[in-house]
Design an enzyme around this catalytic site. Sequence first.
Site, short mmCIF file in Angstrom:
data_model
loop_
_atom_site.label_atom_id
_atom_site.label_comp_id
_atom_site.label_asym_id
_atom_site.label_seq_id
_atom_site.Cartn_x
_atom_site.Cartn_y
_atom_site.Cartn_z
N TRP A 198 0.82 -1.23 0.00
CA TRP A 198 0.00 0.00 0.00
C TRP A 198 0.84 1.27 0.00
O TRP A 198 0.30 2.38 0.01
CB TRP A 198 -0.95 0.00 1.21
CG TRP A 198 -2.06 -1.02 1.10
CD1 TRP A 198 -2.38 -1.75 -0.03
CD2 TRP A 198 -2.98 -1.42 2.12
NE1 TRP A 198 -3.44 -2.58 0.25
CE2 TRP A 198 -3.83 -2.40 1.55
CE3 TRP A 198 -3.17 -1.06 3.45
CZ2 TRP A 198 -4.85 -3.01 2.27
CZ3 TRP A 198 -4.19 -1.67 4.17
CH2 TRP A 198 -5.02 -2.63 3.59
N LYS A 199 2.17 1.12 0.06
CA LYS A 199 3.08 2.27 0.02
C LYS A 199 2.60 3.36 0.98
O LYS A 199 2.17 3.07 2.10
CB LYS A 199 3.21 2.79 -1.42
CG LYS A 199 3.55 1.66 -2.40
CD LYS A 199 3.98 2.15 -3.75
CE LYS A 199 4.22 0.95 -4.67
NZ LYS A 199 4.83 1.30 -5.93
N HIS A 233 12.85 -2.78 -2.09
CA HIS A 233 11.91 -2.25 -3.08
C HIS A 233 12.60 -1.14 -3.88
O HIS A 233 13.40 -0.38 -3.33
CB HIS A 233 10.65 -1.71 -2.39
CG HIS A 233 9.58 -1.36 -3.37
ND1 HIS A 233 9.58 -0.17 -4.04
CD2 HIS A 233 8.51 -2.06 -3.81
CE1 HIS A 233 8.54 -0.15 -4.87
NE2 HIS A 233 7.88 -1.28 -4.74
N GLU A 243 10.38 -7.10 -10.18
CA GLU A 243 9.62 -5.91 -10.54
C GLU A 243 10.48 -4.99 -11.41
O GLU A 243 11.29 -4.22 -10.87
CB GLU A 243 9.24 -5.12 -9.28
CG GLU A 243 8.43 -5.86 -8.27
CD GLU A 243 7.74 -4.88 -7.33
OE1 GLU A 243 6.53 -4.76 -7.41
OE2 GLU A 243 8.44 -4.23 -6.53
N SER A 301 2.75 -2.54 -12.27
CA SER A 301 1.52 -2.24 -13.00
C SER A 301 0.60 -3.46 -13.16
O SER A 301 -0.04 -3.63 -14.20
CB SER A 301 1.83 -1.61 -14.36
OG SER A 301 2.43 -0.34 -14.17
N GLY A 359 0.92 -2.95 -6.34
CA GLY A 359 1.03 -1.63 -5.71
C GLY A 359 -0.30 -0.90 -5.74
O GLY A 359 -1.23 -1.22 -5.00
P1 PGA Z 1 2.46 -0.76 -9.00
O1 PGA Z 1 3.62 -0.97 -7.91
O2 PGA Z 1 1.61 -2.00 -8.97
O3 PGA Z 1 1.73 0.47 -8.56
O4 PGA Z 1 3.13 -0.60 -10.33
C1 PGA Z 1 4.18 -2.23 -7.68
C2 PGA Z 1 5.19 -2.14 -6.58
O5 PGA Z 1 5.86 -1.12 -6.45
O6 PGA Z 1 5.36 -3.08 -5.81
#
Ligand code: PGA
Length: 262
Positions: free
Chosen positions: A10-11, A110, A184, A222, A243
Amino acid sequence: MGRKLIVANWKMYLTLSRSTALAKRISKEASRLRSKNNISIVLCPSFVALEEVGKVLRSIRAHGRLRRPTSNGITLGAQDMEPEKRGAYTGEVGLDDLRSLHVEYVLVGHSERRRYFKETDALVNQKLRATLKAGMRPVLCVGEPWSVRRRGMEKVHRYIGNQVRRGLYGVSKKDLKRVVIAYEPVWAIGTGRADSPEDASKMHSHIRKVVPARIPVLYGGSVSSKNAAEFVRAPYIDGLLVGHAGTMAREFSAILRAAKNK
Ligand code: PGA
């Protein structure tokens, strides 16, 4: 590896109240999907939301719909941590506290940590080993920037191979079994431009050759309800690191359904 692992990062997208509301909705969806029991879900809220989100997950367990932490299909993850045990590290959050909040997974390396907070492979390795020592499972994130990808897959293989080897340096074979890797590509994160499932699948196969144990390798970058099914169906892809799409209840529920119906 039949069971797919779906991790939501969820950042810094959500407030505390939105985090708990989202956790409730996802928990409900997860209990609906549980019949086949072939997905595991990890939610990684911000540090300040960990405790409340944990309570939401446990209260649902207490009502009998989700029982044992390892079999209920939904657990708690942290987005980062401080590898030092304790002491004068202003602003940091240590592993003892995370463990007391029932955190089971920790993201390490990350690309946003590497990029904005200048984390090196050596620090990532230190964090990974500290996480294992504390009895939790690290999710080692690796990925190449576009400047490497545009020079061809051979260069990407070398770049990712190095990141994986350096990240796992000094980890015993026994501990290795508790590690998860997330591939990623940096250019795919938050851009709406995901990798192709074919190329991601090839990278995953390469990562498996580099790692001397059979551990889960997730795809991230994404991921959305539109492409999730293709990724989970692709060979060598054991799950997803999601994300932005993981911060929207409907979108994430659709991803879970895609993973379950693979
Ligand atoms: P995102 O991020 O799905 O918004 O591209 C993925 C992540 O950073 O783990």
